[in-house]
Scaffold this motif. Sequence first.
Motif, PDB file in Angstrom:
ATOM      1  N   LEU A  11      27.806  53.617  88.266  1.00  0.00           N
ATOM      2  CA  LEU A  11      28.711  54.749  88.098  1.00  0.00           C
ATOM      3  C   LEU A  11      30.108  54.316  87.707  1.00  0.00           C
ATOM      4  O   LEU A  11      30.953  55.158  87.373  1.00  0.00           O
ATOM      5  CB  LEU A  11      28.757  55.560  89.394  1.00  0.00           C
ATOM      6  N   SER A  12      30.374  53.017  87.727  1.00  0.00           N
ATOM      7  CA  SER A  12      31.675  52.503  87.299  1.00  0.00           C
ATOM      8  C   SER A  12      31.739  52.317  85.786  1.00  0.00           C
ATOM      9  O   SER A  12      32.816  52.064  85.241  1.00  0.00           O
ATOM     10  CB  SER A  12      31.963  51.152  87.963  1.00  0.00           C
ATOM     11  N   LEU A  13      30.605  52.402  85.122  1.00  0.00           N
ATOM     12  CA  LEU A  13      30.537  52.155  83.684  1.00  0.00           C
ATOM     13  C   LEU A  13      30.250  53.455  82.945  1.00  0.00           C
ATOM     14  O   LEU A  13      29.559  54.334  83.458  1.00  0.00           O
ATOM     15  CB  LEU A  13      29.431  51.137  83.387  1.00  0.00           C
ATOM     16  N   PRO A  14      30.770  53.600  81.718  1.00  0.00           N
ATOM     17  CA  PRO A  14      30.487  54.819  80.954  1.00  0.00           C
ATOM     18  C   PRO A  14      29.027  54.865  80.534  1.00  0.00           C
ATOM     19  O   PRO A  14      28.409  53.850  80.235  1.00  0.00           O
ATOM     20  CB  PRO A  14      31.421  54.692  79.740  1.00  0.00           C
ATOM     21  N   GLN A  18      25.170  58.677  83.696  1.00  0.00           N
ATOM     22  CA  GLN A  18      26.237  58.652  84.700  1.00  0.00           C
ATOM     23  C   GLN A  18      27.156  59.863  84.544  1.00  0.00           C
ATOM     24  O   GLN A  18      27.539  60.515  85.529  1.00  0.00           O
ATOM     25  CB  GLN A  18      27.066  57.368  84.577  1.00  0.00           C
ATOM     26  N   GLY A  19      27.536  60.167  83.305  1.00  0.00           N
ATOM     27  CA  GLY A  19      28.414  61.302  83.072  1.00  0.00           C
ATOM     28  C   GLY A  19      27.791  62.617  83.496  1.00  0.00           C
ATOM     29  O   GLY A  19      28.462  63.486  84.066  1.00  0.00           O
ATOM     30  N   GLN A  20      26.492  62.755  83.232  1.00  0.00           N
ATOM     31  CA  GLN A  20      25.813  63.975  83.639  1.00  0.00           C
ATOM     32  C   GLN A  20      25.757  64.108  85.156  1.00  0.00           C
ATOM     33  O   GLN A  20      25.988  65.181  85.710  1.00  0.00           O
ATOM     34  CB  GLN A  20      24.396  64.006  83.068  1.00  0.00           C
ATOM     35  N   VAL A  21      25.456  63.021  85.859  1.00  0.00           N
ATOM     36  CA  VAL A  21      25.345  63.076  87.313  1.00  0.00           C
ATOM     37  C   VAL A  21      26.688  63.429  87.942  1.00  0.00           C
ATOM     38  O   VAL A  21      26.787  64.325  88.797  1.00  0.00           O
ATOM     39  CB  VAL A  21      24.812  61.737  87.865  1.00  0.00           C
ATOM     40  N   ALA A  35      27.863  68.435  97.481  1.00  0.00           N
ATOM     41  CA  ALA A  35      27.135  67.518  96.604  1.00  0.00           C
ATOM     42  C   ALA A  35      27.744  66.126  96.680  1.00  0.00           C
ATOM     43  O   ALA A  35      28.951  65.951  96.499  1.00  0.00           O
ATOM     44  CB  ALA A  35      27.172  68.026  95.163  1.00  0.00           C
ATOM     45  N   ARG A  36      26.897  65.122  96.956  1.00  0.00           N
ATOM     46  CA  ARG A  36      27.316  63.728  96.941  1.00  0.00           C
ATOM     47  C   ARG A  36      26.477  62.964  95.935  1.00  0.00           C
ATOM     48  O   ARG A  36      25.325  63.332  95.664  1.00  0.00           O
ATOM     49  CB  ARG A  36      27.182  63.080  98.318  1.00  0.00           C
ATOM     50  N   VAL A  37      27.056  61.899  95.394  1.00  0.00           N
ATOM     51  CA  VAL A  37      26.388  61.070  94.393  1.00  0.00           C
ATOM     52  C   VAL A  37      26.127  59.701  94.986  1.00  0.00           C
ATOM     53  O   VAL A  37      27.024  59.085  95.576  1.00  0.00           O
ATOM     54  CB  VAL A  37      27.243  60.941  93.121  1.00  0.00           C
ATOM     55  N   LEU A  38      24.903  59.209  94.849  1.00  0.00           N
ATOM     56  CA  LEU A  38      24.514  57.881  95.304  1.00  0.00           C
ATOM     57  C   LEU A  38      24.177  57.040  94.088  1.00  0.00           C
ATOM     58  O   LEU A  38      23.418  57.487  93.208  1.00  0.00           O
ATOM     59  CB  LEU A  38      23.294  57.942  96.224  1.00  0.00           C
ATOM     60  N   GLY A  39      24.703  55.829  94.009  1.00  0.00           N
ATOM     61  CA  GLY A  39      24.372  54.964  92.885  1.00  0.00           C
ATOM     62  C   GLY A  39      25.104  53.644  92.955  1.00  0.00           C
ATOM     63  O   GLY A  39      26.032  53.460  93.753  1.00  0.00           O
ATOM     64  N   PRO A  40      24.717  52.679  92.116  1.00  0.00           N
ATOM     65  CA  PRO A  40      25.424  51.396  92.052  1.00  0.00           C
ATOM     66  C   PRO A  40      26.851  51.602  91.554  1.00  0.00           C
ATOM     67  O   PRO A  40      27.138  52.543  90.811  1.00  0.00           O
ATOM     68  CB  PRO A  40      24.606  50.588  91.034  1.00  0.00           C
ATOM     69  N   CYS A  41      27.748  50.722  91.967  1.00  0.00           N
ATOM     70  CA  CYS A  41      29.129  50.735  91.491  1.00  0.00           C
ATOM     71  C   CYS A  41      29.608  49.294  91.334  1.00  0.00           C
ATOM     72  O   CYS A  41      29.431  48.485  92.237  1.00  0.00           O
ATOM     73  CB  CYS A  41      30.051  51.458  92.465  1.00  0.00           C
ATOM     74  N   ASN A  62      14.987  50.599  75.848  1.00  0.00           N
ATOM     75  CA  ASN A  62      15.086  51.655  74.846  1.00  0.00           C
ATOM     76  C   ASN A  62      16.144  51.331  73.800  1.00  0.00           C
ATOM     77  O   ASN A  62      16.873  52.205  73.335  1.00  0.00           O
ATOM     78  CB  ASN A  62      15.408  52.999  75.513  1.00  0.00           C
ATOM     79  N   GLY A  63      16.232  50.064  73.400  1.00  0.00           N
ATOM     80  CA  GLY A  63      17.199  49.678  72.388  1.00  0.00           C
ATOM     81  C   GLY A  63      18.624  49.631  72.886  1.00  0.00           C
ATOM     82  O   GLY A  63      19.555  49.554  72.088  1.00  0.00           O
ATOM     83  N   SER A  64      18.830  49.660  74.186  1.00  0.00           N
ATOM     84  CA  SER A  64      20.169  49.671  74.746  1.00  0.00           C
ATOM     85  C   SER A  64      20.197  48.746  75.950  1.00  0.00           C
ATOM     86  O   SER A  64      19.233  48.045  76.244  1.00  0.00           O
ATOM     87  CB  SER A  64      20.564  51.106  75.137  1.00  0.00           C
ATOM     88  N   MET A  65      21.341  48.731  76.643  1.00  0.00           N
ATOM     89  CA  MET A  65      21.475  47.963  77.878  1.00  0.00           C
ATOM     90  C   MET A  65      21.743  48.923  79.019  1.00  0.00           C
ATOM     91  O   MET A  65      22.604  49.808  78.919  1.00  0.00           O
ATOM     92  CB  MET A  65      22.628  46.964  77.765  1.00  0.00           C
ATOM     93  N   ALA A  66      20.994  48.759  80.111  1.00  0.00           N
ATOM     94  CA  ALA A  66      21.162  49.616  81.284  1.00  0.00           C
ATOM     95  C   ALA A  66      21.654  48.770  82.446  1.00  0.00           C
ATOM     96  O   ALA A  66      21.125  47.685  82.706  1.00  0.00           O
ATOM     97  CB  ALA A  66      19.838  50.285  81.636  1.00  0.00           C
ATOM     98  N   ALA A  67      22.671  49.282  83.154  1.00  0.00           N
ATOM     99  CA  ALA A  67      23.252  48.557  84.296  1.00  0.00           C
ATOM    100  C   ALA A  67      22.661  49.117  85.578  1.00  0.00           C
ATOM    101  O   ALA A  67      23.058  50.186  86.050  1.00  0.00           O
ATOM    102  CB  ALA A  67      24.766  48.699  84.295  1.00  0.00           C
ATOM    103  N   ILE A  68      21.669  48.413  86.155  1.00  0.00           N
ATOM    104  CA  ILE A  68      20.978  48.877  87.353  1.00  0.00           C
ATOM    105  C   ILE A  68      21.154  47.871  88.483  1.00  0.00           C
ATOM    106  O   ILE A  68      21.648  46.761  88.275  1.00  0.00           O
ATOM    107  CB  ILE A  68      19.477  49.115  87.083  1.00  0.00           C
ATOM    108  N   ALA A  69      20.727  48.269  89.669  1.00  0.00           N
ATOM    109  CA  ALA A  69      20.811  47.389  90.854  1.00  0.00           C
ATOM    110  C   ALA A  69      19.422  47.275  91.475  1.00  0.00           C
ATOM    111  O   ALA A  69      19.130  47.925  92.488  1.00  0.00           O
ATOM    112  CB  ALA A  69      21.810  47.954  91.856  1.00  0.00           C
TER     113      ALA A  69
END
Length: 364
Positions: A11-14, A18-21, A35-41, A62-69
């Motif tokens: 959630l720290s990265l664009p 992330q923007g939708q959540v 409403a609370r949001v849970l996710g990596p930061c 999917n042809g991109s880079m995803a930042a997951i934990a």
Amino acid sequence: MRVGLVCPYSLSLPGGVQGQVLGLAQALRRQGVEARVLGPCDGPPPDASVTALGNSFGYAANGSMAAIAPDLAAALRTIRALRDERFDVVHLHEPLVPAVALTALVFYDGPMVGTFHRAGESPAYQVTRPFVRWAAGRLSLRVAVSEEAMHTATEALGGTYEVLWNGIDLRRFEAARPSARSGPTVVFVGRHEPRKGLPVLIQAFERLGPEARLWILSEGPETGRLRQRTLGDPRIEWLGIVPEHEKLSRLAGADVLCAPSLGGESFGVVLLEAMAAGAAVVASDIPGYRHVVRAGTDALLVPPGDVEALASALGRLLVGGEETRRLVAAGRVRAADFALDRLAGLYLERYESLLDASPVPEPH
């Protein structure tokens, strides 16, 4: 009502998900939902409503880079947060992405909504099909952000889905101050990777006149090579990763937003953002974008990868004549159809239906 929105990406990265959540959580709070949001930061959480679940690392998808934990520590933090927060409903975005979203899907026992954003084949789904089909079966409601995302999820997971579009917060654009420009200006917003089609735009821009200007936002694996190619062209400005308020200002200051993606887009939030900011849109004629704009009515659509067609469309709109004014006016109306507040209301109706259908716990 207490709702937990789970995002598997940092959630720290664009990013689109992330923007939708984050935007949906804000819109839900405006409608009285806790409403609370849970996710990596990676760094401080973007706002006080976020529960950080650990740092992320990037992986190709999917042809991109995803930042997951996808580590055990993040999974344990997820389980603990779900236990402590006592949500009435948990809303998972990309529910099968390890480890945060998938952990919540497997371990949470209450009503769950899953929103699927991805479009395109997923080798991981194929390899793990029995498990992911079982896991997806735990969802109380499945939602896809477009017909393409629904097709991808159905092919891999089976089941039935409802399509609810992505949304934008229109109020942010009302306050945006246009950036100053020195000539008719095109703006590109997106990660510099092959599927986004930035090389096609640069080739098309080379065919435009000396008065044209190009703002290129963000970065990616192709940035260095493409910047080297454009050295010596004073018309092109490489802006890098910019704060959200500057992105909005650039959209409001540009004449045209160009989205030359070659494929792999399930939706087109950046098109909506540009229309809300008052820019005309030129985009590739791909399925994900056709759900957002109507060719010739809200935007000009050109065949993906067609340099000459793209240059022609950009040149037409940079003139700033009646066609440009008509597309800008129609775009503002179209963007209003995708207001986040409206989307939040639709999700709230579905949360309430799930709670009405859930058995009432017996008193101890």
